[in-house]
Design an enzyme around this catalytic site. Structure first.
Site, PDB file in Angstrom:
ATOM      1  N   TRP A 158       8.888  -5.935  -7.204  1.00  9.81           N
ATOM      2  CA  TRP A 158       8.379  -6.262  -5.863  1.00  9.81           C
ATOM      3  C   TRP A 158       7.637  -7.571  -6.039  1.00  9.81           C
ATOM      4  CZ3 TRP A 158       3.743  -6.949  -3.173  1.00  9.81           C
ATOM      5  CH2 TRP A 158       3.800  -6.798  -1.792  1.00  9.81           C
ATOM      6  N   CYS A 194       6.301  -2.865  -8.651  1.00  9.37           N
ATOM      7  CA  CYS A 194       7.145  -3.009  -9.828  1.00  9.37           C
ATOM      8  C   CYS A 194       7.142  -1.732 -10.665  1.00  9.37           C
ATOM      9  CB  CYS A 194       6.749  -4.168 -10.731  1.00  9.37           C
ATOM     10  SG  CYS A 194       6.725  -5.752  -9.916  1.00  9.37           S
ATOM     11  N   LYS A 216       5.535   1.178  -2.248  1.00  9.94           N
ATOM     12  CA  LYS A 216       4.815   2.441  -2.242  1.00  9.94           C
ATOM     13  C   LYS A 216       3.399   2.293  -2.754  1.00  9.94           C
ATOM     14  CE  LYS A 216       4.352   6.865  -1.812  1.00  9.94           C
ATOM     15  NZ  LYS A 216       4.083   7.314  -0.420  1.00  9.94           N
ATOM     16  N   GLU A 276       6.062   1.335  10.530  1.00 13.91           N
ATOM     17  CA  GLU A 276       6.504   1.136   9.143  1.00 13.91           C
ATOM     18  C   GLU A 276       8.011   1.290   8.973  1.00 13.91           C
ATOM     19  OE1 GLU A 276       3.899   4.057   7.065  1.00 13.91           O
ATOM     20  OE2 GLU A 276       3.633   2.438   5.637  1.00 13.91           O
ATOM     21  N   LYS A 326       3.192   5.189  11.210  1.00 11.37           N
ATOM     22  CA  LYS A 326       4.491   5.723  10.756  1.00 11.37           C
ATOM     23  C   LYS A 326       5.621   5.037  11.504  1.00 11.37           C
ATOM     24  CE  LYS A 326       3.814   7.142   7.769  1.00 11.37           C
ATOM     25  NZ  LYS A 326       2.454   7.203   7.327  1.00 11.37           N
ATOM     26  N   GLU A 338      -2.425   7.202  12.828  1.00 14.63           N
ATOM     27  CA  GLU A 338      -1.441   7.498  11.785  1.00 14.63           C
ATOM     28  C   GLU A 338      -0.020   7.544  12.374  1.00 14.63           C
ATOM     29  OE1 GLU A 338      -1.173   7.337   8.820  1.00 14.63           O
ATOM     30  OE2 GLU A 338       0.494   8.606   8.238  1.00 14.63           O
ATOM     31  N   ASN A 341       4.168  -5.320 -14.805  1.00 17.06           N
ATOM     32  CA  ASN A 341       3.735  -4.892 -13.479  1.00 17.06           C
ATOM     33  C   ASN A 341       2.283  -5.316 -13.341  1.00 17.06           C
ATOM     34  OD1 ASN A 341       3.204  -3.498 -11.082  1.00 17.06           O
ATOM     35  ND2 ASN A 341       2.718  -1.606 -12.170  1.00 17.06           N
ATOM     36  N   GLY A 342       1.980  -6.123 -12.313  1.00 20.72           N
ATOM     37  CA  GLY A 342       0.609  -6.582 -12.136  1.00 20.72           C
ATOM     38  C   GLY A 342       0.575  -8.062 -11.865  1.00 20.72           C
ATOM     39  N   HIS A 346      -9.581  -1.064  29.714  1.00 20.57           N
ATOM     40  CA  HIS A 346     -10.343  -2.261  29.339  1.00 20.57           C
ATOM     41  C   HIS A 346      -9.449  -3.364  28.781  1.00 20.57           C
ATOM     42  CE1 HIS A 346     -14.068  -0.233  30.183  1.00 20.57           C
ATOM     43  NE2 HIS A 346     -13.700   0.786  29.422  1.00 20.57           N
ATOM     44  N   ARG A 360       8.895   1.802  -6.331  1.00 20.49           N
ATOM     45  CA  ARG A 360       7.802   0.903  -6.681  1.00 20.49           C
ATOM     46  C   ARG A 360       8.137  -0.561  -6.387  1.00 20.49           C
ATOM     47  NH1 ARG A 360       3.947   3.149  -9.835  1.00 20.49           N
ATOM     48  NH2 ARG A 360       3.284   1.107 -10.531  1.00 20.49           N
TER      49      ARG A 360
HETATM   50  O1  M6R Z   1      -1.746   5.125  -2.463  1.00 19.98           O
HETATM   51  P1  M6R Z   1      -2.691   4.933  -1.334  1.00 19.98           P
HETATM   52  O2  M6R Z   1      -2.960   6.183  -0.567  1.00 19.98           O
HETATM   53  O3  M6R Z   1      -3.996   4.294  -1.763  1.00 19.98           O
HETATM   54  O4  M6R Z   1      -1.985   3.902  -0.379  1.00 19.98           O
HETATM   55  C1  M6R Z   1      -2.643   3.372   0.735  1.00 19.98           C
HETATM   56  C2  M6R Z   1      -1.676   2.705   1.673  1.00 19.98           C
HETATM   57  O5  M6R Z   1      -1.055   1.610   1.041  1.00 19.98           O
HETATM   58  C3  M6R Z   1      -0.596   3.673   2.171  1.00 19.98           C
HETATM   59  O6  M6R Z   1      -1.158   4.781   2.796  1.00 19.98           O
HETATM   60  C4  M6R Z   1       0.359   2.966   3.140  1.00 19.98           C
HETATM   61  O7  M6R Z   1      -0.306   2.651   4.328  1.00 19.98           O
HETATM   62  C5  M6R Z   1       1.583   3.842   3.382  1.00 19.98           C
HETATM   63  N1  M6R Z   1       2.755   3.039   3.396  1.00 19.98           N
HETATM   64  C6  M6R Z   1       1.509   4.611   4.633  1.00 19.98           C
HETATM   65  O8  M6R Z   1       2.677   5.267   4.972  1.00 19.98           O
END
Ligand code: M6R
Length: 611
Positions: free
Chosen positions: A74, A2, A606, A491, A488, A484, A100-101, A507, A27
């Site tokens: 969100w 949010c 985010k 996501e 990506k 990683e 927000n929260g 395995h 956000r």
């Molecule tokens: O803000 P942060 O680095 O703590 O966020 C952690 C994860 O939520 C963040 O890296 C998330 O996995 C991303 N969407 C990755 O692209």
């Protein structure tokens, strides 16, 4: 999760609010709304969907007024809908709240308010706040908000306006970020600085528990106990452009291209000339380096991409500094009964510095006596304030949900720490220390060289984007980079992708391999070329299409894999800094091929400020 904004001044609030919300859509973007004091009453407009839906709804209508609040959501409590969107109001519509929260005790508060005759219209926790403020209102909106805050458990950043007070808005913050922006004859509130930059560069990051009365010509800030404080106003020197797309089609593409600059900005200021010749690594944020000599182990806690940076760092600390190192997902760590002692170096990594699980791990570690070192991108974030020492990545604002430049800048911070620890402990020779520093300084040019060849990856993505599963395989540093890379791809392209330690294929995972599978082999460690070539052969013979990302230039992998992408030469231990870039590009172009918006992947936000 949010984004909230507030405006008070002499201009029309509606365009100011909508412009600021645009900058906060990263956000949350499942609904949006504004409330503006207009003609003596609050006009509230809300719409499910992205901000554009709200803008279309109010286009052509004049909502004139110089005081207002706005929200981009969100959802946490109550599904995305017009009615659940913020602002939420009291029953008579004289008080409006954006939040927000999560109010953790909202159910109890709601039942109590219902027993007082209040009728609820939504399933949001935020509506509870609006009714509580109304309950406590005795002609002073500030006091009513303050009393309400004392009843709330959980996290909030909120902004409140009342039709009885046309000259002010009330802002309060606990555990979620809130920034005040100071203009001339106008003032602003926002969840994040990019929302303010069009109007002002003078900002104050509100501290835990603070509450502010924001007027057009001044701002009064108080602690949660009602004591007035003088806000430490900071000047933000980011370019406005730095928070915009800058000519790229998407923030993610722009942010990938910013990596050479971001890595250089993060590394170079930490490299100084050593008194005896050569170079040294120096973090002005760190109080000395003797703690490395005493360190018995390193624990790294983080989530998502930041955790993957921790997994790479685990290998780096063990290789350079010979310190046993663990990389823990913070979401799990927070429920452990961790074994920590004063010789454990506890490092937390977070781009936003607001991730709820990561903050919970920090609080747990601190309660066990650990000193917490934070690596974060956001100055003034909750993490930066709660950690004992903090190191900032200099990536600049990262808007795309899929993290790219934050990852590589987190990595270089961790490499710098590992090299320094190795040198201080005598585990790394002066020659190898110098070599490590030189490797890091050379990364920006090599990253730029890969980005210049993005067309090759784009073509490969056009051929492979429809594969129904993609596996990344590699060992040690390559396995970490694979984790990683797979994140990506899943996501933003929504393709099922996983990383496997290459030796583990036999395995079990190899049972998944068929002719609809793409296997991307990360093959950057010279001593392991033969091993990974065998793994490529194993999956090829089961029908998989294969792509090798390697630094071999001899043509060795041309025989083994269907396609080969060669990254610039780099010491094996630093290869994730480079091998992840073609993987980021591949994910991006697969998303484009599928018609997905890579900046706003479905179901993701985010900044994950809820558990
Ligand atoms: O803000 P942060 O680095 O703590 O966020 C952690 C994860 O939520 C963040 O890296 C998330 O996995 C991303 N969407 C990755 O692209």
């Amino acid at each position: 999760m949010c984004g909230i904004v507030g405006y008070v001044g002499a201009r029309q609030a509606t365009p100011a609010l909508l412009g600021a919300l645009r900058k906060l859509e990263y956000r949350g973007y499942d609904s949006a709304g504004i409330a503006v004091l207009s003609g003596g009453g609050l006009v509230v407009e809300k719409a499910k969907g992205m901000l554009q839906v709200l803008e279309d709804r109010i286009a052509g209508r004049e909502i004139s007024g110089c005081l207002g609040i706005g929200h981009t959501r969100w959802a946490t409590h109550g599904e995305p809908s017009d009615v659940n969107a913020h602002p939420q109001t009291n029953t008579s519509g004289t008080i409006a709240v954006v939040h927000n929260g999560i109010v953790e005790n909202h159910q109890r508060l709601k039942e109590w308010l219902q027993s007082q005759g209040v009728v609820f219209r939504t399933r949001t926790d935020t509506e509870t706040i609006a009714h509580l403020i109304n309950y406590y209102y005795r002609g002073n909106i500030f006091d009513a908000v303050l009393k309400t805050l004392h009843k709330l458990e959980g996290a909030y950043a909120l902004c409140v306006i009342s039709s009885d007070f046309p000259d002010r808005l009330i802002a309060a913050k606990k555990e979620n970020p809130l920034v005040l922006g100071f203009g001339r004859g106008e003032n602003f509130v926002a969840s994040d600085v990019p929302a303010l930059l069009e109007h002002t560069r003078e900002v104050y990051y509100m501290d835990e528990g603070e509450i502010a009365a924001v007027y057009g010509d001044h701002v009064d800030v108080f602690t949660g106990r009602g004591e007035r404080i003088i806000p430490r106003v900071q000047h933000v020197d980011w370019d406005v452009d730095a928070a915009e797309k800058g000519g790229y089609e998407h923030f993610m593409l722009k942010e990938m291209h910013e990596q050479p600059r971001a890595i250089a900005d993060t590394v170079k200021p930490r490299i100084i000339d050593a008194p005896g010749g050569g170079r040294d690594i120096f973090f002005e944020e760190l109080p000395g380096t003797d703690f490395w000599k005493d360190a018995s182990r390193v624990v790294i806690a983080a989530c998502g991409t930041a955790w993957h940076a921790g997994v790479v760092a685990r290998y780096a600390f063990e290789r350079f500094a010979r310190i046993p190192t663990e990389a823990e997902t913070a979401s799990e760590y927070r429920y452990k009964n961790p074994i920590l002692d004063s010789r454990t170096v506890f490092i937390v990594v977070s781009q936003s510095g607001e991730t709820a699980d990561t903050l919970a791990a920090v609080r747990l570690a601190k309660s066990r006596g650990a000193r917490v070192m934070a690596i974060t991108n956001v100055v003034g974030s909750t993490l930066s304030r709660e950690a004992d020492v903090r190191i900032y990545t200099r990536a600049g604002p990262e808007i795309a949900v899929a993290s790219t430049k934050a990852f590589t800048t987190q990595l270089v911070c961790l490499y710098l720490l590992a090299l320094k620890a190795g040198f201080v402990r005598g585990a790394l020779s002066p020659e190898d220390y110098q070599k490590g520093i030189a490797e890091l300084l050379a990364v920006p040019d090599k990253a730029a060289e890969i980005l210049a060849r993005k067309g090759v990856i784009q073509k490969e993505a056009a051929l492979q984007f429809n594969k129904n599963k993609v596996f990344f395989i590699g060992r040690l540093f390559d396995y970490a980079a694979g984790l990683e890379s797979a994140l990506k791809l899943k996501e933003i392209s929504y393709t099922h992708s996983e990383a496997f330690a290459a030796g583990e294929l036999k395995h079990g995972p190899i049972a998944l391999v068929d002719d609809r599978t793409l296997v991307i082999a990360l093959a950057t460690q010279r001593a392991l070329f033969d091993k990974i070539a065998s793994n490529i052969a194993q999956v090829s013979s089961r029908g998989a299409v294969t792509l090798a990302i390697t630094q071999d230039t001899s043509g060795y992998f041309d025989q083994a894999a269907d396609q080969v992408f060669v990254i610039p030469q780099v010491d094996d231990a630093f290869s994730p800094l480079l091998s992840v870039i073609p993987a980021q590009l591949f994910a991006y172009y697969c998303a484009i091929q599928k018609g997905n918006n890579p900046d706003r992947p479905r179901n993701l936000a985010k900044s994950v400020t809820v558990e």
